[in-house]
Motif scaffolding. Sequence first.
Motif, PDB file in Angstrom:
ATOM      1  N   THR A  17       7.198  -1.794   0.801  1.00  0.00           N
ATOM      2  CA  THR A  17       6.176  -1.831   1.835  1.00  0.00           C
ATOM      3  C   THR A  17       6.803  -1.994   3.219  1.00  0.00           C
ATOM      4  O   THR A  17       7.998  -2.204   3.357  1.00  0.00           O
ATOM      5  CB  THR A  17       5.219  -3.017   1.621  1.00  0.00           C
ATOM      6  OG1 THR A  17       5.921  -4.236   1.868  1.00  0.00           O
ATOM      7  CG2 THR A  17       4.615  -3.037   0.237  1.00  0.00           C
ATOM      8  N   LEU A  18       5.935  -1.920   4.212  1.00  0.00           N
ATOM      9  CA  LEU A  18       6.233  -2.341   5.577  1.00  0.00           C
ATOM     10  C   LEU A  18       5.190  -3.381   5.931  1.00  0.00           C
ATOM     11  O   LEU A  18       4.018  -3.238   5.566  1.00  0.00           O
ATOM     12  CB  LEU A  18       6.160  -1.169   6.556  1.00  0.00           C
ATOM     13  CG  LEU A  18       7.245  -0.109   6.452  1.00  0.00           C
ATOM     14  CD1 LEU A  18       6.918   1.084   7.344  1.00  0.00           C
ATOM     15  CD2 LEU A  18       8.593  -0.701   6.830  1.00  0.00           C
ATOM     16  N   SER A  19       5.589  -4.414   6.633  1.00  0.00           N
ATOM     17  CA  SER A  19       4.655  -5.507   6.930  1.00  0.00           C
ATOM     18  C   SER A  19       3.465  -5.065   7.774  1.00  0.00           C
ATOM     19  O   SER A  19       2.401  -5.662   7.704  1.00  0.00           O
ATOM     20  CB  SER A  19       5.390  -6.664   7.611  1.00  0.00           C
ATOM     21  OG  SER A  19       5.955  -6.228   8.826  1.00  0.00           O
ATOM     22  N   SER A  20       3.608  -3.987   8.537  1.00  0.00           N
ATOM     23  CA  SER A  20       2.525  -3.530   9.415  1.00  0.00           C
ATOM     24  C   SER A  20       1.640  -2.457   8.782  1.00  0.00           C
ATOM     25  O   SER A  20       0.729  -1.940   9.430  1.00  0.00           O
ATOM     26  CB  SER A  20       3.130  -2.974  10.702  1.00  0.00           C
ATOM     27  OG  SER A  20       3.980  -1.876  10.397  1.00  0.00           O
ATOM     28  N   LEU A  56      13.283   6.721  -0.050  1.00  0.00           N
ATOM     29  CA  LEU A  56      11.966   6.772  -0.695  1.00  0.00           C
ATOM     30  C   LEU A  56      11.213   8.038  -0.297  1.00  0.00           C
ATOM     31  O   LEU A  56      10.583   8.682  -1.142  1.00  0.00           O
ATOM     32  CB  LEU A  56      11.145   5.529  -0.326  1.00  0.00           C
ATOM     33  CG  LEU A  56      11.582   4.237  -1.001  1.00  0.00           C
ATOM     34  CD1 LEU A  56      10.961   3.036  -0.304  1.00  0.00           C
ATOM     35  CD2 LEU A  56      11.227   4.251  -2.481  1.00  0.00           C
ATOM     36  N   LEU A  57      11.275   8.391   0.972  1.00  0.00           N
ATOM     37  CA  LEU A  57      10.604   9.600   1.446  1.00  0.00           C
ATOM     38  C   LEU A  57      11.154  10.826   0.720  1.00  0.00           C
ATOM     39  O   LEU A  57      10.397  11.698   0.289  1.00  0.00           O
ATOM     40  CB  LEU A  57      10.774   9.738   2.961  1.00  0.00           C
ATOM     41  CG  LEU A  57      10.001  10.869   3.619  1.00  0.00           C
ATOM     42  CD1 LEU A  57       8.501  10.723   3.374  1.00  0.00           C
ATOM     43  CD2 LEU A  57      10.281  10.898   5.111  1.00  0.00           C
ATOM     44  N   LYS A  58      12.464  10.838   0.536  1.00  0.00           N
ATOM     45  CA  LYS A  58      13.104  11.946  -0.194  1.00  0.00           C
ATOM     46  C   LYS A  58      12.631  11.965  -1.650  1.00  0.00           C
ATOM     47  O   LYS A  58      12.332  13.027  -2.206  1.00  0.00           O
ATOM     48  CB  LYS A  58      14.618  11.781  -0.115  1.00  0.00           C
ATOM     49  CG  LYS A  58      15.400  12.966  -0.576  1.00  0.00           C
ATOM     50  CD  LYS A  58      16.877  12.745  -0.305  1.00  0.00           C
ATOM     51  CE  LYS A  58      17.653  14.001  -0.575  1.00  0.00           C
ATOM     52  NZ  LYS A  58      19.071  13.845  -0.250  1.00  0.00           N
ATOM     53  N   LYS A  63       6.835  14.316   1.512  1.00  0.00           N
ATOM     54  CA  LYS A  63       5.429  14.463   1.911  1.00  0.00           C
ATOM     55  C   LYS A  63       4.817  13.096   2.144  1.00  0.00           C
ATOM     56  O   LYS A  63       5.011  12.179   1.357  1.00  0.00           O
ATOM     57  CB  LYS A  63       4.637  15.185   0.829  1.00  0.00           C
ATOM     58  CG  LYS A  63       5.129  16.570   0.554  1.00  0.00           C
ATOM     59  CD  LYS A  63       4.366  17.178  -0.589  1.00  0.00           C
ATOM     60  CE  LYS A  63       4.966  18.510  -0.972  1.00  0.00           C
ATOM     61  NZ  LYS A  63       4.345  19.063  -2.150  1.00  0.00           N
ATOM     62  N   GLY A  64       4.047  12.984   3.202  1.00  0.00           N
ATOM     63  CA  GLY A  64       3.328  11.741   3.473  1.00  0.00           C
ATOM     64  C   GLY A  64       4.251  10.607   3.837  1.00  0.00           C
ATOM     65  O   GLY A  64       5.456  10.783   4.004  1.00  0.00           O
ATOM     66  N   PRO A  65       3.685   9.415   3.929  1.00  0.00           N
ATOM     67  CA  PRO A  65       4.498   8.241   4.279  1.00  0.00           C
ATOM     68  C   PRO A  65       5.373   7.795   3.107  1.00  0.00           C
ATOM     69  O   PRO A  65       5.048   8.041   1.954  1.00  0.00           O
ATOM     70  CB  PRO A  65       3.451   7.179   4.624  1.00  0.00           C
ATOM     71  CG  PRO A  65       2.231   7.593   3.878  1.00  0.00           C
ATOM     72  CD  PRO A  65       2.270   9.095   3.796  1.00  0.00           C
ATOM     73  N   ALA A  66       6.466   7.123   3.445  1.00  0.00           N
ATOM     74  CA  ALA A  66       7.387   6.632   2.422  1.00  0.00           C
ATOM     75  C   ALA A  66       6.881   5.358   1.760  1.00  0.00           C
ATOM     76  O   ALA A  66       7.343   4.994   0.682  1.00  0.00           O
ATOM     77  CB  ALA A  66       8.756   6.373   3.043  1.00  0.00           C
ATOM     78  N   VAL A  67       5.949   4.672   2.406  1.00  0.00           N
ATOM     79  CA  VAL A  67       5.409   3.422   1.862  1.00  0.00           C
ATOM     80  C   VAL A  67       3.885   3.451   1.895  1.00  0.00           C
ATOM     81  O   VAL A  67       3.311   4.131   2.736  1.00  0.00           O
ATOM     82  CB  VAL A  67       5.926   2.189   2.648  1.00  0.00           C
ATOM     83  CG1 VAL A  67       7.402   2.020   2.452  1.00  0.00           C
ATOM     84  CG2 VAL A  67       5.571   2.255   4.109  1.00  0.00           C
ATOM     85  N   GLY A  79       2.546   6.734  -4.162  1.00  0.00           N
ATOM     86  CA  GLY A  79       2.006   5.930  -3.077  1.00  0.00           C
ATOM     87  C   GLY A  79       0.551   5.566  -3.299  1.00  0.00           C
ATOM     88  O   GLY A  79       0.052   5.572  -4.432  1.00  0.00           O
ATOM     89  N   THR A  80      -0.127   5.295  -2.222  1.00  0.00           N
ATOM     90  CA  THR A  80      -1.515   4.825  -2.277  1.00  0.00           C
ATOM     91  C   THR A  80      -2.423   5.787  -3.031  1.00  0.00           C
ATOM     92  O   THR A  80      -3.175   5.366  -3.917  1.00  0.00           O
ATOM     93  CB  THR A  80      -2.069   4.611  -0.856  1.00  0.00           C
ATOM     94  OG1 THR A  80      -1.197   3.746  -0.140  1.00  0.00           O
ATOM     95  CG2 THR A  80      -3.448   3.998  -0.895  1.00  0.00           C
ATOM     96  N   ASN A  81      -2.382   7.064  -2.675  1.00  0.00           N
ATOM     97  CA  ASN A  81      -3.286   8.028  -3.311  1.00  0.00           C
ATOM     98  C   ASN A  81      -3.093   8.074  -4.823  1.00  0.00           C
ATOM     99  O   ASN A  81      -4.067   8.079  -5.583  1.00  0.00           O
ATOM    100  CB  ASN A  81      -3.095   9.428  -2.728  1.00  0.00           C
ATOM    101  CG  ASN A  81      -3.621   9.546  -1.323  1.00  0.00           C
ATOM    102  OD1 ASN A  81      -4.398   8.706  -0.860  1.00  0.00           O
ATOM    103  ND2 ASN A  81      -3.199  10.579  -0.623  1.00  0.00           N
ATOM    104  N   ARG A  82      -1.866   8.099  -5.253  1.00  0.00           N
ATOM    105  CA  ARG A  82      -1.581   8.178  -6.701  1.00  0.00           C
ATOM    106  C   ARG A  82      -2.017   6.904  -7.415  1.00  0.00           C
ATOM    107  O   ARG A  82      -2.645   6.971  -8.479  1.00  0.00           O
ATOM    108  CB  ARG A  82      -0.075   8.420  -6.901  1.00  0.00           C
ATOM    109  CG  ARG A  82       0.334   8.493  -8.342  1.00  0.00           C
ATOM    110  CD  ARG A  82       0.006   9.841  -8.954  1.00  0.00           C
ATOM    111  NE  ARG A  82       0.538   9.874 -10.313  1.00  0.00           N
ATOM    112  CZ  ARG A  82      -0.186  10.184 -11.374  1.00  0.00           C
ATOM    113  NH1 ARG A  82      -1.443  10.518 -11.235  1.00  0.00           N
ATOM    114  NH2 ARG A  82       0.354  10.177 -12.572  1.00  0.00           N
TER     115      ARG A  82
END
Length: 104
Positions: A17-20, A56-58, A63-67, A79-82
């Motif tokens: 994750t990222l804290s933001s 992670l992005l790789k 596609k989309g955000p890495a986190v 990610g979130t969608n999955r």
Amino acid sequence: MDRVMKLASERAVVVFTLSSCCMCHTVTKLMQDLSVNALVHELDSDPRGKEMERALLKMLGGKGPAVPAVFIGGKLVGGTNRIMSLHLGGELVPMLKNAGALWL
């Protein structure tokens, strides 16, 4: 990428994750609500976080955000969608049980 895979294998469920990131919070909250003791690794707290984020992005196909990036049983699920699709489709809980993250 080696560091990502090493961390991903430390627990049945690992969430990068990222804290933001509000979607990261949503996914980690879902895991908490399901009583999953996930290892949450905040990339912005890690000196090698940017490097891990690129890896992670790789891994996600660029596609989309890495986190958030969720690993279950040492394997990248997505990610979130999955994760939300699996949850709404009734497939997430059996996956978590198979990985030993749930005892129910």
